[in-house]
Write a protein that holds these residues in place. Structure first.
Motif: not given
Length: 338
Positions: A86-90, A185-193, A195-206
Motif C-alpha cells: 500500500r505504501y509503494q502504491r501510495q 498532492a499534499n493530501e496524498k503526501l500526508v496519507q503517505l507519511k 502509512l510510513e508511521e504505521e509501518i514503522q510502528k508495526s515493524v517495531k511491534s513485530f
C-alpha cells in the motif's frame, strides 16, 4: 492269589495313568508359566509405553499453542507486507500527483504571464485609439490636457475585449485546477507519511531488533520464510502428538483387558492344573504303597494302605471326574489356541 495279582495289575495301570496325567499337567503348567511370563512381559511393555505417553495430551496442547503463536506472527508479517505494498502504491500516487501539479503550475504561470501582457496590450490599444482622435488645442478626454506632445501608439497584436475576457476566464480555471492539484498532492503526501508511521510502528511491534528502515522489508520477508517453515514442522509435530494420544488411548483400553485375561488364566486353568497335579501325585504315592504291600504279601499293610487311599482320595477323584473332563476339554482348547 490270582485275584490279588489282577488287583495289583489294575493298581499298576492306575498308577501309570496317574503318572501320565501328572506329566500332562506338568506340561500344561510349564506352558502356563511360559504364557504367564509372555503376558507379563507384554503388560510391562505396554505399561512402560503408557508411562512414556503420559504427557501426550499436554504435548498436543503445547504444539497447538506454538502453532497459534506462529500463525499470529505470520499474520502480522503478512499485514506488514501488505502495508508495504500500500505504501509503494501510495508513494507512486504521490509522485504522479506532484508531477501533475508541477505541469499545471507551469501552465498557470505561463498563462498569468500571458494574461498580464494581454491586459497591458489591451489597455495600450485603448489608449492608442483615443490618441488617434486627439487634436491640438482640444482637451484630452482622459487627462484634460490640451497639449499632446507624446500620444499613445497602437499595440500590434493586442486582443479584443471578448478575447481578453475569455483568456482571463480560462486562466482562472487553470489556476483553480492548479490549486486543486496542489491540495490533492499534499493530501496524498500526508496519507503517505501516515502509512510510513504505521509501518514503522508495526515493524517495531513485530521485531524491535529491526532498526534500519531500508532493510526492514527484506528482513521481514526472511522471517516470513522462517515462519512458514516452522508452520510446516509444527504441523508434523502435531500429527505425531495426536498419534501418540491415540496410541495412549488404545493402551489404556488394552492394558485392563490383558490384566483381566491374566487374572482369568491364573484363577482358572493354572490353579486347576496345579491343584489337581498335587492330588494326583499324592494318589500315585498311595497307590504305590498299596502295590508294594501286595508285592510283599503283607496283609496288614495292604488293608491299611487301601483304607488310607480309598478314604482320602478315591472318593474325591470319583466325585470330581465330571469337572476334570470339562477342564481337560478347556485345556485342550487352550493348547490348540496356543
Amino acid at each position: 492269589k490270582l485275584a490279588e495279582y489282577d488287583e495289583l495289575k489294575k493298581l499298576q495301570k492306575q498308577i501309570k495313568e496317574l503318572e501320565k496325567q501328572i506329566e500332562i499337567l506338568k506340561g500344561r503348567e510349564s506352558r502356563y508359566q511360559e504364557k504367564k511370563a509372555q503376558m507379563q512381559a507384554q503388560l510391562e511393555q505396554k505399561r512402560n509405553l503408557l508411562e512414556q505417553l503420559k504427557d501426550a495430551e499436554i504435548k498436543v496442547l503445547k504444539v497447538t499453542a506454538e502453532q497459534k503463536e506462529v500463525s499470529v506472527r505470520k499474520e502480522t508479517a503478512e499485514d506488514i507486507l501488505i502495508q508495504y505494498k500500500r505504501y509503494q502504491r501510495q508513494k507512486k500516487s504521490v509522485e504522479e500527483a506532484q508531477k501533475a501539479y508541477l505541469v499545471m503550475q507551469e501552465e498557470c504561470t505561463e498563462r498569468k504571464t500571458q494574461l498580464a501582457w494581454m491586459e497591458r496590450a489591451f489597455l495600450d490599444e485603448q489608449a492608442g485609439i483615443l490618441a488617434k482622435v486627439l487634436k491640438t488645442g482640444e482637451p484630452c478626454p482622459v487627462c484634460g490636457s490640451v497639449h499632446h506632445p507624446c500620444p499613445a501608439q497602437m499595440t500590434e497584436g493586442a486582443p479584443e475585449k471578448e478575447e481578453l475576457e475569455k483568456y482571463r476566464k480560462e486562466t482562472a480555471d487553470v489556476e483553480k485546477k492548479t490549486n486543486d492539484a496542489s491540495f490533492k498532492a499534499n493530501e496524498k503526501l500526508v496519507q503517505l507519511k501516515a502509512l510510513e508511521e504505521e509501518i514503522q510502528k508495526s515493524v517495531k511491534s513485530f521485531d524491535s531488533s529491526i532498526q534500519e528502515e531500508e532493510k526492514s522489508l527484506a528482513l521481514i520477508g526472511q522471517q516470513m520464510d522462517a515462519l512458514e517453515k516452522s508452520e510446516k514442522e509444527l504441523q508434523k509435530k502435531l500429527e505425531v502428538a495426536k498419534e501418540a494420544v491415540a496410541e495412549k488411548q488404545k493402551l489404556e483400553a488394552e492394558i485392563p483387558e490383558l490384566e483381566q485375561m491374566q487374572k482369568k488364566m491364573l484363577d482358572g486353568y493354572a490353579a486347576y492344573a496345579i491343584t489337581h497335579m498335587g492330588d494326583k501325585k499324592e494318589s500315585c504315592r498311595r497307590l504305590k504303597e498299596v502295590t508294594e504291600a501286595m508285592a510283599a504279601n503283607d496283609d496288614q499293610k495292604i488293608r491299611e494302605a487301601f483304607a488310607v487311599y480309598f478314604s482320602s482320595y478315591a472318593n474325591a477323584f470319583t466325585s470330581a471326574r465330571d469337572e476334570e473332563d470339562k477342564m481337560d476339554g478347556e485345556w485342550r482348547n487352550e493348547d490348540e489356541a496356543g
